[in-house]
Enzyme design. Structure first.
Site, PDB file in Angstrom:
ATOM      1  N   CYS A 105      -6.454   2.871  -1.364  1.00  0.00           N
ATOM      2  CA  CYS A 105      -7.067   2.735  -2.794  1.00  0.00           C
ATOM      3  C   CYS A 105      -8.749   2.174  -2.717  1.00  0.00           C
ATOM      4  CB  CYS A 105      -6.593   2.145  -3.864  1.00  0.00           C
ATOM      5  SG  CYS A 105      -4.954   2.995  -4.216  1.00  0.00           S
ATOM      6  N   LEU A 114      -0.959   0.153 -10.220  1.00  0.00           N
ATOM      7  CA  LEU A 114       0.002  -0.547  -9.617  1.00  0.00           C
ATOM      8  C   LEU A 114      -0.413  -1.046  -8.070  1.00  0.00           C
ATOM      9  CD1 LEU A 114       1.448   1.309  -6.983  1.00  0.00           C
ATOM     10  CD2 LEU A 114       2.441   2.492  -8.553  1.00  0.00           C
TER      11      LEU A 114
HETATM   12  C1  UDX Z   1      -5.151  -1.925  -5.127  1.00  0.00           C
HETATM   13  C2  UDX Z   1      -5.179  -2.348  -6.786  1.00  0.00           C
HETATM   14  O1  UDX Z   1      -5.165  -3.710  -6.654  1.00  0.00           O
HETATM   15  C3  UDX Z   1      -4.498  -1.776  -7.735  1.00  0.00           C
HETATM   16  O2  UDX Z   1      -4.729  -2.300  -8.926  1.00  0.00           O
HETATM   17  C4  UDX Z   1      -4.756  -0.419  -7.688  1.00  0.00           C
HETATM   18  O3  UDX Z   1      -3.952   0.359  -8.523  1.00  0.00           O
HETATM   19  C5  UDX Z   1      -4.696   0.443  -6.189  1.00  0.00           C
HETATM   20  O4  UDX Z   1      -5.234  -0.446  -5.321  1.00  0.00           O
HETATM   21  P1  UDX Z   1      -3.667  -2.311  -3.328  1.00  0.00           P
HETATM   22  O5  UDX Z   1      -4.328  -1.055  -2.571  1.00  0.00           O
HETATM   23  O6  UDX Z   1      -2.011  -2.098  -3.313  1.00  0.00           O
HETATM   24  O7  UDX Z   1      -3.795  -2.125  -4.869  1.00  0.00           O
HETATM   25  O8  UDX Z   1      -3.798  -3.787  -2.627  1.00  0.00           O
HETATM   26  P2  UDX Z   1      -4.285  -4.880  -3.081  1.00  0.00           P
HETATM   27  O9  UDX Z   1      -3.375  -5.934  -3.429  1.00  0.00           O
HETATM   28  O10 UDX Z   1      -5.408  -4.771  -4.417  1.00  0.00           O
HETATM   29  O11 UDX Z   1      -5.349  -5.385  -1.858  1.00  0.00           O
HETATM   30  C6  UDX Z   1      -6.301  -4.732  -1.421  1.00  0.00           C
HETATM   31  C7  UDX Z   1      -7.015  -5.028  -0.251  1.00  0.00           C
HETATM   32  O12 UDX Z   1      -7.718  -6.307  -0.207  1.00  0.00           O
HETATM   33  C8  UDX Z   1      -5.790  -5.571   0.938  1.00  0.00           C
HETATM   34  O13 UDX Z   1      -6.132  -5.266   2.094  1.00  0.00           O
HETATM   35  C9  UDX Z   1      -6.037  -7.173   0.690  1.00  0.00           C
HETATM   36  O14 UDX Z   1      -5.579  -7.528   2.020  1.00  0.00           O
HETATM   37  C10 UDX Z   1      -7.443  -7.377   0.450  1.00  0.00           C
HETATM   38  N1  UDX Z   1      -7.608  -8.577  -0.445  1.00  0.00           N
HETATM   39  C11 UDX Z   1      -7.117  -8.949  -1.324  1.00  0.00           C
HETATM   40  C12 UDX Z   1      -8.427  -9.449   0.380  1.00  0.00           C
HETATM   41  O15 UDX Z   1      -8.917  -9.437   1.433  1.00  0.00           O
HETATM   42  N2  UDX Z   1      -8.494 -10.715  -0.445  1.00  0.00           N
HETATM   43  C13 UDX Z   1      -8.010 -10.996  -1.500  1.00  0.00           C
HETATM   44  O16 UDX Z   1      -8.281 -11.927  -2.012  1.00  0.00           O
HETATM   45  C14 UDX Z   1      -7.313  -9.863  -2.067  1.00  0.00           C
END
Ligand code: UDX
Length: 436
Positions: free
Chosen positions: A263, A149
């Site tokens: 995460c 998630l």
């Molecule tokens: C992540 C995984 O996506 C999910 O599958 C797992 O279960 C838990 O870890 P989450 O931590 O909720 O989920 O955030 P996510 O949407 O993956 O974004 C992580 C980070 O990457 C954020 O800080 C976001 O801003 C950054 N990000 C994301 C970028 O800098 N660029 C992008 O293109 C996408």
């Protein structure tokens, strides 16, 4: 089915309420009495869209209750472990103490035929050890069922997952475990959700490798943004163009201040530590570079602010728009946005930071920062504006209106989320990450 969910944080609380939504009866258990009392009143202790609604309806249905007493898990036949596995203090490895103590506390209340289902992200090899502990002292089985998630979409991702992965014991016991999990996830199975049934080690590795891949994708595009900055290219157009290749895909190619949260950062570090324990540190040595590229983006944003002020940051007023690690979340764990605010504060700037949801959590960690409840308040008299979390409210700011509030006309777009042309047309100096 009667289920227990041990650990009621971002993962467990959403899982507990979502399982009721799917028709099950659930008891959620956590050692944190304050959390349990809020959840019992239908109030999530964190911001997650859609959660308050399903939590309230689950409690009203009489099929969801919360408790601090692990003995209340007795009577459930499937027990989910959703406790945290944070980074160990001073080390890269994961701290498994919460997982171990949850399983140890649960064992006395397990009945023959019960199933314990690990959902926490753990180093590969953990499930095998836990399965040994469980079978030595009970007639229960263990499955490893990683959770994918995303915060902000947690309810949807739990009720309609894009895939299911079951790590199960070998042989007939594995078949029994699979059929129990299929009954738990009956609606997803009926919707033909892709299912991978495998061994414990693969299931554990699926989760960490998925997060390692996502982190790598983000650091890749941020590395390209650095090259774009040095060469005059535009990384957003580059991402669009390479993203049209179906083998690459456009998602997770947004350059900016980098990834944070509970995460990705700790999972790539724990993966590195575990690979080293396995004698294969070289196989994932690149993740150290992924981590380094990611952390460097925070320096870049701070340097851009310093440059914009010709090196004179001291006592300059800086509006920091964003504190959460991403929009639709109040989570500031390892948040690049909060880190940028703190670094600028450390340089002597008069930082005023704002976020639609994450002020309370930021204040708890960094009471020395000045917070504003609204963007307008944060923007007032600002010499420089920095956007570090791409909330809709910040993307939609009207540059000509912002001009009426600020003292300066420089905007640093740490998420490449603003329309550069409209800001420039309104007389602003716009600087993005890897954009000319
Ligand atoms: C992540 C995984 O996506 C999910 O599958 C797992 O279960 C838990 O870890 P989450 O931590 O909720 O989920 O955030 P996510 O949407 O993956 O974004 C992580 C980070 O990457 C954020 O800080 C976001 O801003 C950054 N990000 C994301 C970028 O800098 N660029 C992008 O293109 C996408």
């Amino acid at each position: 089915m009667k289920l227990s969910v041990i650990g009621c944080g971002y993962l467990g609380a959403v899982h507990a309420a979502s399982m009721v939504e799917l028709g099950h009866e659930v008891v959620g258990i956590d050692v944190d009495a304050a959390k349990i009392s809020m959840l019992s009143e239908g109030r999530p202790p964190f911001f997650e869209p859609g959660l308050p609604e399903i939590l309230k309806s689950a409690i009203a249905s009489g099929r969801l209750r919360f408790s601090t007493d692990i003995a209340d898990a007795k009577g459930a036949t499937v027990h989910f472990i959703g406790v945290g596995t944070p980074q160990r203090k001073g080390e890269y490895a994961a701290d498994l103490s919460y997982v171990n103590s949850a399983v140890d506390a649960l064992i006395p209340y397990l009945s023959d035929g019960d199933l314990v289902v690990g959902k926490s992200t753990v180093p590969v090899g953990t499930a095998e050890v836990l399965a040994g502990r469980i079978s030595a002292s009970s007639g229960a089985d263990l499955a490893w069922n990683p959770e994918f998630l995303r915060e902000g979409y947690a309810v949807k991702d739990t009720i309609e997952p894009d895939r299911l992965v079951y790590g199960v014991p070998r042989g007939a016991r594995g078949d029994r475990v699979t059929s129990i999990l299929n009954a738990v996830y009956a609606s997803a199975i009926a919707n033909e959700t892709p299912l991978v049934v495998t061994d414990y080690a693969t299931a554990e590795l699926v989760k960490v490798s998925a997060n390692a891949f996502l982190a790598t994708k983000i650091s890749f595009i941020n590395a390209m943004a650095e090259i774009a900055d040095a060469s005059g290219a535009d990384v957003t157009q580059l991402a669009d163009a390479i993203g049209f290749d179906a083998r690459i895909g456009r998602r997770f190619l947004n350059a900016g201040v980098g990834f944070g949260g509970g995460c990705l950062p700790k999972d790539i570090r724990a993966f590195t530590a575990r690979a080293e324990e396995l004698g294969r540190g070289d196989s994932v040595a690149f993740l150290k570079e992924v981590d380094a590229i990611n952390l460097r983006q925070r320096d870049r944003v701070v340097d851009m602010v310093v440059d914009a002020l010709d090196g004179n940051v001291f006592q300059k007023r800086i509006a920091v728009l964003g504190l959460a690690f991403k929009p639709n979340s109040d989570d500031v764990r390892d948040s690049p946005a909060l880190d940028v605010a703190i670094r600028l504060h450390g340089l002597g700037a008069r930082v005023v930071a704002t976020d639609p949801e994450a002020i309370a959590n930021s204040q708890r960690l960094h009471p020395q920062l000045t917070f504003a409840e609204t963007a307008s308040e944060a923007l007032k008299d600002a010499d420089v504006v920095v956007v570090v979390t791409e909330w809709g409210a910040f993307r939609e700011l009207v540059p000509s209106e912002v001009s009426k509030l600020t003292a300066g006309r420089v905007v640093i777009d740490g998420r490449n989320c603003l329309d550069a042309t409209s800001w420039r047309d309104a007389g602003w100096t716009y600087r993005g990450m890897g954009r000319p």
